[in-house]
Enzyme design. Structure first.
Site, PDB file in Angstrom:
ATOM      1  N   ASP A   1       0.766  -1.228   0.006  1.00  0.00           N
ATOM      2  CA  ASP A   1      -0.070   0.022   0.041  1.00  0.00           C
ATOM      3  C   ASP A   1       0.756   1.332   0.054  1.00  0.00           C
ATOM      4  O   ASP A   1       0.303   2.294  -0.028  1.00  0.00           O
ATOM      5  CB  ASP A   1      -0.775  -0.068   1.137  1.00  0.00           C
ATOM      6  CG  ASP A   1      -2.267  -1.092   1.106  1.00  0.00           C
ATOM      7  OD1 ASP A   1      -2.392  -1.083  -0.131  1.00  0.00           O
ATOM      8  OD2 ASP A   1      -2.519  -1.704   2.107  1.00  0.00           O
TER       9      ASP A   1
ATOM     10  N   ASP B   1      -6.097  -4.374  -5.936  1.00  0.00           N
ATOM     11  CA  ASP B   1      -5.614  -3.139  -5.468  1.00  0.00           C
ATOM     12  C   ASP B   1      -4.445  -2.718  -5.687  1.00  0.00           C
ATOM     13  O   ASP B   1      -3.990  -1.403  -5.819  1.00  0.00           O
ATOM     14  CB  ASP B   1      -6.075  -3.002  -3.864  1.00  0.00           C
ATOM     15  CG  ASP B   1      -7.012  -4.021  -3.320  1.00  0.00           C
ATOM     16  OD1 ASP B   1      -7.376  -4.868  -4.165  1.00  0.00           O
ATOM     17  OD2 ASP B   1      -7.566  -3.816  -2.359  1.00  0.00           O
TER      18      ASP B   1
HETATM   19  N1  GLY Z   1      -7.250  -2.804   0.246  1.00  0.00           N
HETATM   20  C1  GLY Z   1      -7.850  -1.600  -0.392  1.00  0.00           C
HETATM   21  C2  GLY Z   1      -9.423  -1.527  -0.393  1.00  0.00           C
HETATM   22  O1  GLY Z   1     -10.002  -1.923   0.347  1.00  0.00           O
HETATM   23  O2  GLY Z   1      -9.972  -1.334  -1.437  1.00  0.00           O
END
Ligand code: GLY
Length: 425
Positions: free
Chosen positions: A127, A190
């Protein structure tokens, strides 16, 4: 006979007037409920809400993440370690970009600095782009502050340590994930968004290999993360050594075979961005394919339920965050298409999403100081269901600012940094 004809005509006239007056009243009611959308008012609304939030944040290097009923409709705050920590500083940078007001620059700088430790430690997940690129990366683009640049470059190198060349993707979660048995190499949809950090770094002083990592990740994900109809799996687990996919599962979606709304939104945004960074037409083509399945299956109001396959639609929570991510992406995608009809379709779809998000049905207004209501974070976990979530606000504001640029004839994306145009593979 003449008398009867006059009477008949008079009745029609009276009935017509009554119908018109009723219609006017009902239009007035509609108008009262939902005034015409004004882009400037929507941006000013975000500015006013963010000003209110600023007054609420306690001391202690905290960043707002969500507002839920469980938390008495108050902000829940997180530290820089949380995956959402970059969105609040990112919002502040966007407000600085829009207003030019020094107040926003100072606040954006203050909150961005909380994330600096991420550039000095090893990666605990993928992230880092959401965190450091949205905060210090946006800050660098606006201010050209060298210190920010160095932090972002260091973070890109950290993210690249998660890349496995046997697989051709970044290991998204190099740690135990509660409730999931993933001993091997996992990659989640993601993760596509965090490639932007690598592309940027490769064009701004980082090594060429960062570009290759990003392209390989996008390519491998394109090959393994999608079904025949271009809907996406949330997670693909690969064999660490052979690089072969072992299983395709969900973590935040309804089922392994379903189209989780935000996952698909990440795919739309991700492949649009990968096309921008590579100019490779196969990614432009793919961005349209993953978009088309999403648009085709949307409900009338253009805001998806949290998963497109969930069984209890329409009695399921919506996900405004997926709509905000998609709206922002479609404004960019529409800018890249020569096919005018398709370009207009994407842009009009994005505008419809933005108008709906800007209505009293989705804006928080006096209910809380976030921008939007009705996002869903992690339904299977029972967390952030029908909530205000900071990343919905970030992409909503981004979409509003992109629409403003489009309306003013300014490019949606500042590509000043995009000096490298061909793949180094
Ligand atoms: N992990 C990122 C989301 O919840 O979209």
């Amino acid at each position: 006979m003449k008398y009867i004809t006059h009477l008949f005509l008079l009745s029609i006239l009276i009935l017509g007037c009554q119908f018109k007056s009723k219609q006017k009243n009902s239009n007035e009611n509609l108008a009262k409920e939902e005034p015409t959308f004004s882009l400037n008012e929507a941006i000013n609304y975000c500015t006013a809400q963010a000003s209110q939030t600023l007054k609420l944040i306690p001391e202690g290097e905290l960043l707002p993440r969500n507002i839920t009923r469980e938390n008495n409709n108050e902000w829940k705050y997180v530290s820089y370690k949380d995956w959402t920590s970059g969105f609040w500083p990112g919002i502040l940078w966007y407000l600085y970009e829009y207003t030019g007001d020094e107040k926003w620059r100072q606040e954006a700088d203050r909150y961005s600095r909380y994330l600096i430790p991420l550039s000095n430690q090893s990666a605990i997940d993928h992230d880092l782009g959401f965190q450091v690129f949205n905060s210090l990366g946006n800050g660098y683009k606006l201010t050209k502050e060298q210190e920010y640049k160095e932090i972002v470059l260091r973070t890109a190198d950290t993210l690249a340590t998660l890349y496995n060349p046997n697989v051709g993707t970044i290991l998204s979660w190099p740690r135990e994930v509660p409730g999931m048995e993933w001993p091997q190499h996992n990659t989640i949809m993601d993760n596509m968004i965090n490639l932007e950090l690598l592309f940027w770094a490769s064009k701004n002083g980082g090594t060429d290999s960062l570009y290759d990592v990003a392209v390989n990740h996008a390519q491998t994900t394109m090959e393994n993360h999608f079904r025949e109809d271009y809907s996406s799996y949330h997670v693909v687990v690969y064999d660490t050594l052979t690089g072969k996919p072992i299983k395709k599962v969900t973590h935040q979606g309804y089922s392994d075979d379903s189209m989780w709304a935000r996952g698909q939104a990440w795919a739309i945004y991700g492949y649009t961005m990968v096309y921008r960074e590579t100019k490779d037409p196969k990614f432009l083509d793919f961005a349209q394919k993953v978009t088309d399945v999403y648009l085709k299956r949307l409900p009338k109001d253009m805001i998806p339920y949290w998963d497109f396959n969930v069984s209890n639609i329409p009695n399921e929570p919506k996900d405004a965050s997926a709509a905000a991510v998609t709206a922002s992406a479609l404004l960019e995608l529409s800018d890249y298409l020569d096919d005018t009809e398709k370009s207009n379709f994407y842009r009009e779809s994005a505008e419809k999403m933005i108008r709906e998000l800007s209505s009293s049905r989705y804006q928080s207004r006096e209910k809380n100081t976030a921008f939007l209501l009705h996002s869903t974070g992690h339904y299977p976990n029972g967390s952030e269901i029908d909530a205000s979530i900071i990343y919905a606000d970030y992409y909503y504001l981004e979409a509003l600012l992109r629409l403003k640029k489009l309306q003013e004839g300014v490019p949606v994306i500042d590509t000043a940094h995009n000096t490298r145009t061909s793949s180094g593979l």
